[in-house]
Write a protein that holds these residues in place. Sequence first.
Motif, PDB file in Angstrom:
ATOM      1  N   ALA A 166       8.176   2.785  -9.091  1.00 31.67           N
ATOM      2  CA  ALA A 166       8.559   1.530  -8.444  1.00 31.67           C
ATOM      3  C   ALA A 166       8.738   1.726  -6.938  1.00 31.67           C
ATOM      4  O   ALA A 166       8.304   0.890  -6.132  1.00 31.67           O
ATOM      5  CB  ALA A 166       9.843   0.990  -9.064  1.00 31.67           C
ATOM      6  N   ASP A 167       9.356   2.855  -6.537  1.00 34.60           N
ATOM      7  CA  ASP A 167       9.532   3.147  -5.112  1.00 34.60           C
ATOM      8  C   ASP A 167       8.192   3.379  -4.425  1.00 34.60           C
ATOM      9  O   ASP A 167       7.971   2.954  -3.290  1.00 34.60           O
ATOM     10  CB  ASP A 167      10.425   4.377  -4.929  1.00 34.60           C
ATOM     11  CG  ASP A 167      11.887   4.092  -5.263  1.00 34.60           C
ATOM     12  OD1 ASP A 167      12.264   2.906  -5.268  1.00 34.60           O
ATOM     13  OD2 ASP A 167      12.634   5.061  -5.528  1.00 34.60           O
ATOM     14  N   PHE A 168       7.288   4.069  -5.117  1.00 38.85           N
ATOM     15  CA  PHE A 168       5.955   4.336  -4.555  1.00 38.85           C
ATOM     16  C   PHE A 168       5.200   3.032  -4.308  1.00 38.85           C
ATOM     17  O   PHE A 168       4.624   2.832  -3.228  1.00 38.85           O
ATOM     18  CB  PHE A 168       5.172   5.241  -5.502  1.00 38.85           C
ATOM     19  CG  PHE A 168       3.714   5.345  -5.162  1.00 38.85           C
ATOM     20  CD1 PHE A 168       3.289   5.983  -4.010  1.00 38.85           C
ATOM     21  CD2 PHE A 168       2.759   4.790  -6.011  1.00 38.85           C
ATOM     22  CE1 PHE A 168       1.935   6.063  -3.698  1.00 38.85           C
ATOM     23  CE2 PHE A 168       1.408   4.883  -5.712  1.00 38.85           C
ATOM     24  CZ  PHE A 168       0.989   5.520  -4.547  1.00 38.85           C
ATOM     25  N   VAL A 169       5.207   2.138  -5.284  1.00 41.36           N
ATOM     26  CA  VAL A 169       4.501   0.866  -5.128  1.00 41.36           C
ATOM     27  C   VAL A 169       5.112   0.063  -3.978  1.00 41.36           C
ATOM     28  O   VAL A 169       4.389  -0.563  -3.187  1.00 41.36           O
ATOM     29  CB  VAL A 169       4.532   0.056  -6.433  1.00 41.36           C
ATOM     30  CG1 VAL A 169       3.886  -1.312  -6.242  1.00 41.36           C
ATOM     31  CG2 VAL A 169       3.816   0.814  -7.549  1.00 41.36           C
ATOM     32  N   LYS A 170       6.437   0.098  -3.860  1.00 44.49           N
ATOM     33  CA  LYS A 170       7.103  -0.595  -2.759  1.00 44.49           C
ATOM     34  C   LYS A 170       6.685   0.000  -1.412  1.00 44.49           C
ATOM     35  O   LYS A 170       6.432  -0.745  -0.450  1.00 44.49           O
ATOM     36  CB  LYS A 170       8.623  -0.494  -2.928  1.00 44.49           C
ATOM     37  CG  LYS A 170       9.420  -1.242  -1.865  1.00 44.49           C
ATOM     38  CD  LYS A 170      10.923  -1.123  -2.116  1.00 44.49           C
ATOM     39  CE  LYS A 170      11.714  -1.847  -1.038  1.00 44.49           C
ATOM     40  NZ  LYS A 170      13.177  -1.708  -1.247  1.00 44.49           N
ATOM     41  N   LEU A 171       6.592   1.318  -1.338  1.00 42.43           N
ATOM     42  CA  LEU A 171       6.155   1.980  -0.100  1.00 42.43           C
ATOM     43  C   LEU A 171       4.736   1.566   0.270  1.00 42.43           C
ATOM     44  O   LEU A 171       4.429   1.324   1.446  1.00 42.43           O
ATOM     45  CB  LEU A 171       6.225   3.500  -0.271  1.00 42.43           C
ATOM     46  CG  LEU A 171       7.606   4.140  -0.242  1.00 42.43           C
ATOM     47  CD1 LEU A 171       7.526   5.595  -0.707  1.00 42.43           C
ATOM     48  CD2 LEU A 171       8.208   4.078   1.167  1.00 42.43           C
ATOM     49  N   VAL A 172       3.867   1.496  -0.723  1.00 43.00           N
ATOM     50  CA  VAL A 172       2.481   1.099  -0.467  1.00 43.00           C
ATOM     51  C   VAL A 172       2.426  -0.334   0.046  1.00 43.00           C
ATOM     52  O   VAL A 172       1.736  -0.632   1.035  1.00 43.00           O
ATOM     53  CB  VAL A 172       1.622   1.249  -1.741  1.00 43.00           C
ATOM     54  CG1 VAL A 172       0.241   0.602  -1.544  1.00 43.00           C
ATOM     55  CG2 VAL A 172       1.456   2.714  -2.109  1.00 43.00           C
ATOM     56  N   GLU A 173       3.163  -1.237  -0.599  1.00 42.33           N
ATOM     57  CA  GLU A 173       3.146  -2.631  -0.166  1.00 42.33           C
ATOM     58  C   GLU A 173       3.698  -2.773   1.250  1.00 42.33           C
ATOM     59  O   GLU A 173       3.144  -3.525   2.067  1.00 42.33           O
ATOM     60  CB  GLU A 173       3.934  -3.504  -1.137  1.00 42.33           C
ATOM     61  CG  GLU A 173       3.822  -4.985  -0.797  1.00 42.33           C
ATOM     62  CD  GLU A 173       4.487  -5.883  -1.819  1.00 42.33           C
ATOM     63  OE1 GLU A 173       4.023  -7.025  -1.974  1.00 42.33           O
ATOM     64  OE2 GLU A 173       5.484  -5.446  -2.453  1.00 42.33           O
ATOM     65  N   GLU A 174       4.745  -2.052   1.563  1.00 42.26           N
ATOM     66  CA  GLU A 174       5.306  -2.107   2.916  1.00 42.26           C
ATOM     67  C   GLU A 174       4.325  -1.553   3.941  1.00 42.26           C
ATOM     68  O   GLU A 174       4.213  -2.078   5.052  1.00 42.26           O
ATOM     69  CB  GLU A 174       6.624  -1.330   2.967  1.00 42.26           C
ATOM     70  CG  GLU A 174       7.763  -2.013   2.206  1.00 42.26           C
ATOM     71  CD  GLU A 174       9.015  -1.150   2.132  1.00 42.26           C
ATOM     72  OE1 GLU A 174       8.925   0.057   2.479  1.00 42.26           O
ATOM     73  OE2 GLU A 174      10.075  -1.679   1.733  1.00 42.26           O
TER      74      GLU A 174
END
Length: 287
Positions: A166-174
């Motif tokens: 979940a943190d990785f996907v958030k980092l990618v979106e940001e």
Amino acid sequence: LHKEYRRQRQMCIRDRPACGTELDVPRRPPLLWCEAHRLRFPKRCGHTVLCVPQKNGNRDFSLLIYAMTYGAIPQQEMAMDTKLKHAGLSMTTVSTRDTVYVVSRNPYTRLLSLYLDKVLRCFGEGEKTGKKGSVNCDHDLLAQSGAFPDGIADMERTPKHAPSFADFVKLVEEATERYDLCRVDHHLCLQSQGCLLNGARRLRLLRLEHMQSWFPCLNRTLGLTFLEDDGWRRWKRQPCFYGDCGGAEASNVGAVHPTGASDRVGEFYADKPAAAALRVYREGFEL
């Protein structure tokens, strides 16, 4: 020799109906970063190219092209890459005579496979597929990208420091708020950014998850003589290596990185990362 050549040539009659689903050839291509693997079939198969985006099985398909061209399995990955490149069989230029088969993958599975392979393994988690006793981290995405905060890129690579999916996907979106996906990392490129080529004669879509339905057709149409009884020799004696045949298995050439992502979607995807992945890869879901 001439009789054998004609026999093989007849096995790859280019006027046979193409396999897969027809795609419109765009008048103008999307922004291309040329990171998808464009693999050219042998001349006896006519003007035919297989376009495989990152994380869609490009290593397996490269091995297939090599074996079809040279009649043997390469002994080393580097030797295979070099020979394919020098022969103009990898990263080939597509012309108006070419039929291009585009191998697509479900974006949810593709993004999860990237996380398991290029993130989690680099923190010491996941299947050991490299040298004995070591974790195979051939590309530390968070460290090499330059698009993520320094605190993430410089974090100690131990399992306890590994970011959650979940943190990785958030980092990618940001990161996409500042950079194009391909600028973040070439493994994150939209599948269309390397394969929807406006210079092609025609485009055909091959969904990786449905490989068991289209691969026998490709075998018959192009005459994939390397295969035995439609089987994917050296991996599984099955009509394919993905889909209903199961996930990819490690190759004895040493470069296939199976993650089992297709069977682990429910383990990693909750509502928030699923929604974020959909926002980032909406175009991929429309392929």
